[in-house]
Structure formats: C-alpha cells, structure tokens
Motif scaffolding. Sequence first.
Motif, PDB file in Angstrom:
ATOM      1  N   GLY A  20       0.828  -1.215   0.000  1.00 62.00           N
ATOM      2  CA  GLY A  20       0.000   0.000   0.000  1.00 62.00           C
ATOM      3  C   GLY A  20       0.856   1.256   0.000  1.00 62.00           C
ATOM      4  N   LEU A  21       1.915   1.260   0.810  1.00 63.03           N
ATOM      5  CA  LEU A  21       2.828   2.402   0.819  1.00 63.03           C
ATOM      6  C   LEU A  21       3.554   2.537  -0.520  1.00 63.03           C
ATOM      7  N   TYR A  22       3.975   1.395  -1.080  1.00 61.85           N
ATOM      8  CA  TYR A  22       4.652   1.416  -2.377  1.00 61.85           C
ATOM      9  C   TYR A  22       3.726   1.983  -3.454  1.00 61.85           C
ATOM     10  N   TYR A  23       2.488   1.512  -3.502  1.00 61.25           N
ATOM     11  CA  TYR A  23       1.568   1.960  -4.549  1.00 61.25           C
ATOM     12  C   TYR A  23       1.179   3.424  -4.355  1.00 61.25           C
ATOM     13  N   ALA A  24       1.011   3.848  -3.111  1.00 60.87           N
ATOM     14  CA  ALA A  24       0.707   5.256  -2.860  1.00 60.87           C
ATOM     15  C   ALA A  24       1.860   6.140  -3.323  1.00 60.87           C
ATOM     16  N   ASN A  25       3.098   5.686  -3.094  1.00 61.35           N
ATOM     17  CA  ASN A  25       4.252   6.432  -3.577  1.00 61.35           C
ATOM     18  C   ASN A  25       4.298   6.426  -5.100  1.00 61.35           C
ATOM     19  N   TYR A  26       3.963   5.306  -5.714  1.00 59.49           N
ATOM     20  CA  TYR A  26       3.949   5.204  -7.179  1.00 59.49           C
ATOM     21  C   TYR A  26       2.908   6.159  -7.767  1.00 59.49           C
ATOM     22  N   ALA A  27       1.733   6.207  -7.164  1.00 63.04           N
ATOM     23  CA  ALA A  27       0.659   7.045  -7.688  1.00 63.04           C
ATOM     24  C   ALA A  27       0.897   8.531  -7.431  1.00 63.04           C
ATOM     25  N   ASN A  28       1.474   8.878  -6.276  1.00 64.00           N
ATOM     26  CA  ASN A  28       1.631  10.282  -5.903  1.00 64.00           C
ATOM     27  C   ASN A  28       3.018  10.845  -6.178  1.00 64.00           C
ATOM     28  N   GLY A  29       3.999   9.983  -6.390  1.00 64.46           N
ATOM     29  CA  GLY A  29       5.348  10.442  -6.699  1.00 64.46           C
ATOM     30  C   GLY A  29       6.044  11.141  -5.549  1.00 64.46           C
ATOM     31  N   TRP A  30       5.862  10.639  -4.323  1.00 63.92           N
ATOM     32  CA  TRP A  30       6.486  11.262  -3.159  1.00 63.92           C
ATOM     33  C   TRP A  30       8.000  11.159  -3.224  1.00 63.92           C
ATOM     34  N   ILE A  31       8.516   9.971  -3.519  1.00 62.63           N
ATOM     35  CA  ILE A  31       9.959   9.748  -3.625  1.00 62.63           C
ATOM     36  C   ILE A  31      10.244   9.275  -5.042  1.00 62.63           C
ATOM     37  N   THR A  32      11.083  10.009  -5.739  1.00 64.67           N
ATOM     38  CA  THR A  32      11.423   9.667  -7.118  1.00 64.67           C
ATOM     39  C   THR A  32      12.867   9.200  -7.204  1.00 64.67           C
ATOM     40  N   VAL A  33      13.272   8.817  -8.398  1.00 69.45           N
ATOM     41  CA  VAL A  33      14.650   8.374  -8.620  1.00 69.45           C
ATOM     42  C   VAL A  33      15.618   9.516  -8.332  1.00 69.45           C
ATOM     43  N   ASP A  34      15.241  10.730  -8.671  1.00 71.39           N
ATOM     44  CA  ASP A  34      16.108  11.883  -8.418  1.00 71.39           C
ATOM     45  C   ASP A  34      16.326  12.118  -6.921  1.00 71.39           C
ATOM     46  N   ASP A  35      15.359  11.738  -6.102  1.00 77.56           N
ATOM     47  CA  ASP A  35      15.491  11.922  -4.658  1.00 77.56           C
ATOM     48  C   ASP A  35      16.493  10.949  -4.031  1.00 77.56           C
ATOM     49  N   VAL A  36      16.661   9.791  -4.614  1.00 82.51           N
ATOM     50  CA  VAL A  36      17.574   8.793  -4.052  1.00 82.51           C
ATOM     51  C   VAL A  36      18.890   8.701  -4.811  1.00 82.51           C
ATOM     52  N   ASN A  37      19.124   9.585  -5.754  1.00 84.84           N
ATOM     53  CA  ASN A  37      20.373   9.608  -6.503  1.00 84.84           C
ATOM     54  C   ASN A  37      21.447  10.253  -5.628  1.00 84.84           C
ATOM     55  N   LEU A  38      22.275   9.425  -5.005  1.00 81.39           N
ATOM     56  CA  LEU A  38      23.259   9.911  -4.046  1.00 81.39           C
ATOM     57  C   LEU A  38      24.520  10.463  -4.706  1.00 81.39           C
ATOM     58  N   PHE A  39      24.766  10.087  -5.942  1.00 79.47           N
ATOM     59  CA  PHE A  39      26.020  10.457  -6.595  1.00 79.47           C
ATOM     60  C   PHE A  39      25.872  11.614  -7.582  1.00 79.47           C
ATOM     61  N   GLY A  40      24.695  12.149  -7.738  1.00 79.53           N
ATOM     62  CA  GLY A  40      24.484  13.259  -8.648  1.00 79.53           C
ATOM     63  C   GLY A  40      24.366  12.788 -10.086  1.00 79.53           C
ATOM     64  N   THR A  41      24.301  13.730 -10.977  1.00 80.39           N
ATOM     65  CA  THR A  41      24.188  13.419 -12.391  1.00 80.39           C
ATOM     66  C   THR A  41      25.544  12.971 -12.926  1.00 80.39           C
ATOM     67  N   PRO A  42      25.592  11.851 -13.651  1.00 83.39           N
ATOM     68  CA  PRO A  42      26.881  11.416 -14.179  1.00 83.39           C
ATOM     69  C   PRO A  42      27.370  12.381 -15.257  1.00 83.39           C
ATOM     70  N   PRO A  43      28.689  12.575 -15.347  1.00 81.88           N
ATOM     71  CA  PRO A  43      29.208  13.488 -16.362  1.00 81.88           C
ATOM     72  C   PRO A  43      29.007  12.926 -17.766  1.00 81.88           C
ATOM     73  N   VAL A  44      28.785  13.835 -18.705  1.00 77.95           N
ATOM     74  CA  VAL A  44      28.615  13.449 -20.089  1.00 77.95           C
ATOM     75  C   VAL A  44      29.999  13.337 -20.734  1.00 77.95           C
ATOM     76  N   LYS A  45      30.265  12.171 -21.321  1.00 80.34           N
ATOM     77  CA  LYS A  45      31.576  11.960 -21.942  1.00 80.34           C
ATOM     78  C   LYS A  45      31.491  12.248 -23.422  1.00 80.34           C
ATOM     79  N   ASP A  46      32.472  12.962 -23.919  1.00 73.61           N
ATOM     80  CA  ASP A  46      32.554  13.252 -25.340  1.00 73.61           C
ATOM     81  C   ASP A  46      33.290  12.092 -26.008  1.00 73.61           C
ATOM     82  N   LEU A  47      32.588  11.376 -26.865  1.00 71.85           N
ATOM     83  CA  LEU A  47      33.173  10.216 -27.524  1.00 71.85           C
ATOM     84  C   LEU A  47      33.966  10.596 -28.772  1.00 71.85           C
ATOM     85  N   GLY A  48      33.921  11.850 -29.184  1.00 73.91           N
ATOM     86  CA  GLY A  48      34.707  12.325 -30.305  1.00 73.91           C
ATOM     87  C   GLY A  48      34.170  11.925 -31.678  1.00 73.91           C
ATOM     88  N   TYR A  49      32.902  11.655 -31.793  1.00 76.36           N
ATOM     89  CA  TYR A  49      32.347  11.320 -33.107  1.00 76.36           C
ATOM     90  C   TYR A  49      32.006  12.541 -33.878  1.00 76.36           C
TER      91      TYR A  49
END
Length: 96
Positions: free
Chosen positions: A67-96
């Motif tokens: 019930g708690l999981y589904y309520a969070n899924y429906a309401n979006g209380w905790i998202t992936v961005d909230d639990v991302n502890l390492f921040g946004t990964p850097p964008v690597k230039d592949l040189g193409y």
Amino acid sequence: MNWTSMIAIYALFWVLSAFIVLPVGLRTPDEVEGHVIEKGHATSAPVNFRPKLVARRATIVAVVLFGLYYANYANGWITVDDVNLFGTPPVKDLGY
C-alpha cells in the motif's frame, strides 16, 4: 501500472515479509520449561512453529508495504532523483 506487475511486486513484498516475521514469537526448547529434546533434534529448533500464523502476519505486513509502495507510485512522493546519491553522471565526449 499493469495488474500483473502489481501481483509480482506484491509477491515480492510477501516473501520479504515472511522472512521478516518468521522468527517473531518462536521459542527454543531452552526457553520452554519441561520440554525434552528428543534424539536427533536440533537444540535450536522451535517448539511452537505455526505456519498459518506466519502466513497471516506476512500477509498483513505485505499489504501495508505494498500500500505504501503503490501510494508512492501514484503520488510520486519519492522519485529516482530523490535517491540519486552520486548526482548526475558526467557526459563523456566520444569524439564522433
């Protein structure tokens, strides 16, 4: 969310809950006065194991957790961005 996904996630919560509530209330022969351990039995084996009670408790805990999981899924209380502890990964230039 599909109903099949809901059943699968609930089943996972139920198994997790069963392992959580399994040792609750069990007593070993050392804790029960007058209980004699028969030959071949482990001294750590519970003397009052009741699987129906374990299943009932696991069902109640799983319903609450799902019930708690589904309520969070429906309401979006905790998202992936909230639990991302390492921040946004850097964008690597592949040189193409």
